[in-house]
Design an enzyme around this catalytic site. Structure first.
Site, PDB file in Angstrom:
ATOM      1  N   ALA A  48       0.841  -1.205   0.000  1.00  0.00           N
ATOM      2  CA  ALA A  48       0.000   0.000   0.000  1.00  0.00           C
ATOM      3  C   ALA A  48       0.871   1.249   0.000  1.00  0.00           C
ATOM      4  O   ALA A  48       2.044   1.219   0.396  1.00  0.00           O
ATOM      5  CB  ALA A  48      -0.916  -0.019   1.219  1.00  0.00           C
ATOM      6  N   MET A  49       0.281   2.351  -0.439  1.00  0.00           N
ATOM      7  CA  MET A  49       1.068   3.588  -0.599  1.00  0.00           C
ATOM      8  C   MET A  49       1.607   4.123   0.727  1.00  0.00           C
ATOM      9  O   MET A  49       2.564   4.889   0.738  1.00  0.00           O
ATOM     10  CB  MET A  49       0.210   4.645  -1.314  1.00  0.00           C
ATOM     11  CG  MET A  49      -0.952   5.170  -0.493  1.00  0.00           C
ATOM     12  SD  MET A  49      -1.890   6.444  -1.366  1.00  0.00           S
ATOM     13  CE  MET A  49      -3.006   5.447  -2.331  1.00  0.00           C
ATOM     14  N   ARG A  50       1.007   3.719   1.828  1.00  0.00           N
ATOM     15  CA  ARG A  50       1.500   4.211   3.119  1.00  0.00           C
ATOM     16  C   ARG A  50       2.814   3.530   3.523  1.00  0.00           C
ATOM     17  O   ARG A  50       3.485   3.969   4.454  1.00  0.00           O
ATOM     18  CB  ARG A  50       0.445   4.002   4.204  1.00  0.00           C
ATOM     19  CG  ARG A  50       0.059   2.553   4.456  1.00  0.00           C
ATOM     20  CD  ARG A  50      -1.034   2.452   5.513  1.00  0.00           C
ATOM     21  NE  ARG A  50      -1.469   1.070   5.740  1.00  0.00           N
ATOM     22  CZ  ARG A  50      -2.384   0.441   5.036  1.00  0.00           C
ATOM     23  NH1 ARG A  50      -2.975   1.082   4.034  1.00  0.00           N
ATOM     24  NH2 ARG A  50      -2.727  -0.805   5.307  1.00  0.00           N
ATOM     25  N   TYR A  51       3.163   2.426   2.825  1.00  0.00           N
ATOM     26  CA  TYR A  51       4.392   1.703   3.160  1.00  0.00           C
ATOM     27  C   TYR A  51       5.548   2.031   2.219  1.00  0.00           C
ATOM     28  O   TYR A  51       6.699   2.017   2.627  1.00  0.00           O
ATOM     29  CB  TYR A  51       4.146   0.187   3.122  1.00  0.00           C
ATOM     30  CG  TYR A  51       3.123  -0.283   4.126  1.00  0.00           C
ATOM     31  CD1 TYR A  51       3.337  -0.135   5.493  1.00  0.00           C
ATOM     32  CD2 TYR A  51       1.930  -0.885   3.714  1.00  0.00           C
ATOM     33  CE1 TYR A  51       2.395  -0.565   6.410  1.00  0.00           C
ATOM     34  CE2 TYR A  51       0.984  -1.324   4.621  1.00  0.00           C
ATOM     35  CZ  TYR A  51       1.225  -1.155   5.974  1.00  0.00           C
ATOM     36  OH  TYR A  51       0.301  -1.577   6.886  1.00  0.00           O
ATOM     37  N   THR A  52       5.245   2.254   0.947  1.00  0.00           N
ATOM     38  CA  THR A  52       6.317   2.449  -0.036  1.00  0.00           C
ATOM     39  C   THR A  52       6.796   3.897  -0.060  1.00  0.00           C
ATOM     40  O   THR A  52       6.083   4.821   0.324  1.00  0.00           O
ATOM     41  CB  THR A  52       5.836   2.053  -1.443  1.00  0.00           C
ATOM     42  OG1 THR A  52       4.693   2.845  -1.787  1.00  0.00           O
ATOM     43  CG2 THR A  52       5.465   0.585  -1.495  1.00  0.00           C
TER      44      THR A  52
END
Length: 748
Positions: free
Chosen positions: A123-127
């Site tokens: 998810a974008m919150r991790y990358t």
């Protein structure tokens, strides 16, 4: 009770069909222009362009620290692209995947997916992400007057209509997209090759496609798999802008094993292993003993196929695997782009490169004009400052004693407002004696720069040379060697002559209700076998266990199954519909086998054509449309022609026999064919005349006509009486054979 229509002032009324048509057209144009198709200039779709621009505005250049992808997506959505966050993030992920993009625009940190599952990204919150060095090609000239700007969706910010790409990135990374009524599929290419092609076109604008393909021989995918499409097909693809190309996995032989080291673009190794394993479970690959996935960090792709013995023909096995798995894959090519005129169009390779060079030349002209304007503006200010230094005492006196020194300076020294403002903005430290020398030195440098820029703008040759020089620099900086070799390979084919087991003669038996079975040997008589209640013998076919059996249904669709995949005749077989899926209640009317034979395909209403046996082949369980059958008619069993057959005999249910020359049949791949026999029409369908038997025959052969238990042998001389032109009704058989049911060969 009467209904009344309430009228409201200022409300527009229009027919619903006009409103819906306009709404659909508006939506279609939006999808085409602002979502699905890339622009020829920078090769980007709007969402990709906005992602790159938003990241540059966030300062996420190639040497910056990584930032969370959620931050980037937030800026893209909030400032430029008010659409779904998941779709926008997926577009961003695609720009960062080195196995999807030949030259990634984004440098990602974290889980950005894998070749086996490109959508397995976190998810974008991790990358985290930043721009790659390659993205400088889009941004290096952005602030130099090279592009037009437009307001964003809420009018609070400006965004570039296009990015000033320094290379034809449309071809470098390729793209895919589905709009309304049109689509685009552009394969990626090698940067050095495309740059060299542009340089060559600058030198020789009338370069032919053949010359261009000496520089750009074909696409270049982000994988080392081979492109096996013939050069002639690639040339046709580049000429028309449409076509297809084929990629094949890179394989080697190690210690008797087959090792796959590179897969076609966007092919999953796990899926390939699954496809091979399913064939093994179905006992279609008895020569394969084991499968292993030995992929690791050092070897991203390493699939091992272990043959059962060393006697196996590995080359033939590979050709079978290429034909039946994703080790070989087709890619559609449709070079449909939005051109410089703002309209979508399918373009050839030459048109793409030539039109991009027009864009690049215009961009360089804008950049030089912008620089020239800045230089002239600075020179104008320096002229004013020099006047001030030459008259420094008077200037100081005016500034100290005048209420409006600006107006006085303009009047006294003939200055412009800009020059007067620059003089008034001077700091005291700049009144030093050495400052005059600095102004004169700067003036000299800027004058030389102005002359150089003006000469370049005025000279087409110098302008071309500058574009060429910049292309060479970018090619040297960002270019790399070709990854996808273009080679000629043998065509993939399903195993026929390979030992899947011993090759044995088999008899294929088809029942009236469509049940199929295969019995060993050619001595089997289908009529002697047992059948389910209500079912009976329909037809049988002699073949080999490694043959492909072709089927035809009543609607004219063809199907194909390997003989060794058919159930044994020890039982009553299986319904053919468990393996094939005829449509619309069609029934199977015939089957045929052989190699490179010519066949006759006909409907019972007298239309037919000659085809090759290979025209019947398809991998689709639903078959493929082959013979177009007229309404209320049905297809007949396909008939093989022997090399000696020069005539075709046709028998109708009214006892009429017509013999025509084979040459009267048009050779086609599919279709309705020509009218071979004139059939009498009847209002009562039960009384409708129709063809019931078709047979190839040589001029030296006799024919046996069956009518129940009675038979009639017609000699070659007697058969000549029934010889006629295509489209005739034929002659009636003798009395007693008006109810004839079939024709058979009688060898003389």
């Amino acid at each position: 009770m009467s209904e009344s229509i309430v009228e409201f002032e200022g409300v527009e009324r229009q027919p619903i069909e006009a409103f819906t048509e306009k709404a659909y057209l508006d939506y279609s144009m939006y999808v085409i222009m602002d979502r699905a198709l890339p622009h020829l200039a920078d090769g980007l779709k709007p969402v990709q362009r906005r992602i790159v621009y938003a990241m540059s505005e966030l300062g996420l250049h190639a040497l910056a620290k990584y930032k969370k992808s959620a931050r980037t997506i937030g800026d893209v959505l909030g400032k430029f692209h008010p659409h779904g966050d998941s779709a926008c993030y997926e577009a961003m992920v695609l720009l960062a995947q080195p196995f999807s993009y030949r030259y990634p625009l984004i440098d990602g940190q974290g889980n950005w997916g894998s070749p086996d599952d490109p959508k397995s990204f976190a998810a974008m919150r991790y990358t985290e992400a930043r721009l790659s060095p390659f993205s400088d090609l889009f941004l290096a000239e952005l602030g130099q007057g090279t592009v037009d700007w437009t307001s964003n969706f809420d009018g609070t910010l400006d965004e570039p209509k296009m990015l000033p790409a320094r290379l034809p990135t449309l071809l470098l990374n390729g793209t895919t997209g589905i709009a309304v009524g049109m689509a685009t599929d552009i394969p990626p290419h090698n940067l050095k090759e495309v740059a060299n092609a542009c340089i060559h076109l600058l030198k020789k604008p009338k370069t032919t496609l053949a010359e261009l393909m000496n520089i750009v021989p074909g696409p270049d995918f982000p994988t080392q798999a081979e492109i096996i499409t013939p050069k002639t097909e690639l040339q046709k693809m580049y000429k028309t802008g449409q076509g297809s190309l084929k990629m094949r996995a890179k394989v080697s032989f190690e210690e008797g094993n087959i090792v796959v080291t590179a897969l076609p673009h966007q092919v999953s190794g796990a899926k390939v292993l699954e496809q091979i394993a399913s064939q093994m479970q179905a006992k279609k690959l008895p020569m394969v003993a084991d499968l292993r996935d030995e992929s690791d960090h050092e070897n991203p792709t390493r699939l091992v196929i272990e043959p059962r013995t060393n006697k196996i023909d590995k080359d033939a096995l590979l050709l079978h695997l290429f034909a039946t798995t994703d080790l070989e894959k087709n890619y559609r090519v449709n070079m449909n782009v939005i051109g410089l005129n703002g309209r979508p169009q399918v373009k050839s390779l030459q048109e793409l490169l030539q039109e991009w060079l027009v864009f690049r030349t215009q961009t360089v002209i804008k950049r030089l004009s912008f620089q020239l304007e800045k230089v002239q503006s600075r020179l104008h200010i320096l002229d004013g400052l020099l006047i001030a230094f030459l008259n420094i005492d008077e200037v100081i006196h005016i500034i100290r004693h005048e209420d409006n020194p600006k107006a006085v300076l303009i009047k006294r020294f003939g200055l412009t407002e800009i020059q007067a403002e620059a003089i008034l903005e001077l700091k005291l430290r700049h009144l030093a004696k050495l400052e005059e020398q600095k102004i004169r030195a700067e003036q000299k440098d800027l004058s030389n720069e102005r002359d150089r820029l003006q000469q370049t703008l005025d000279s087409e040759a110098k302008l071309k040379n500058l574009v060429k020089k910049e292309l060479e620099q970018d090619s040297e900086r960002y270019g790399d060697e070709r990854r996808s070799p273009i080679v000629a390979r043998e065509q993939a084919q399903i195993m026929k002559d390979i030992d899947k087991g011993p090759v044995e003669p088999v008899t294929i038996v088809l029942s009236s209700m469509g049940w199929i079975r295969a019995a060993k040997g050619h001595e089997v008589q289908g009529v002697d076998l047992s059948y389910k209640a209500g079912d009976s013998f329909f037809m049988q076919l002699r073949a080999k266990s490694n043959d492909t059996i072709y089927f035809l249904d009543s609607s004219g669709r063809s199907y194909a199954l390997p003989a060794n995949s058919l159930p044994s005749a020890r039982g009553q077989g299986e319904p053919l519909t468990s393996k094939l899926k005829p449509e619309g209640g069609a029934t199977f009317v015939g089957m045929i086998a052989g190699i490179d034979e010519k066949i006759i395909l006909m409907s019972d209403r007298g239309y037919g054509f000659m085809a090759k046996l290979e025209d019947l082949f398809t991998k689709n369980r639903s078959g493929k449309a082959l013979l177009k059958v007229p309404s209320e008619a049905k297809a007949l069993n396909p008939i093989s022609l022997l090399p000696t057959d020069t005539r075709v005999a046709l028998l109708t249910n009214e006892g009429r026999l017509l013999i025509v020359e084979v040459a009267d049949f048009a050779q086609m791949g599919k279709g309705k064919g020509n009218k071979i026999v004139q059939i009498a029409t009847a209002q009562d369908p039960q009384a409708q005349e129709q063809i019931i038997s078709v047979l190839g025959v040589s001029p030296k052969e006799s024919l046996l006509v069956r009518a129940g238990r009675r038979t009639l042998t017609l000699t070659p001389r007697e058969l000549d009486q029934y010889l006629g032109e295509r489209g005739k009704r034929g002659q009636k058989l003798p009395k007693g054979f008006m109810q004839a049911t079939s024709l058979e060969r009688v060898t003389s």
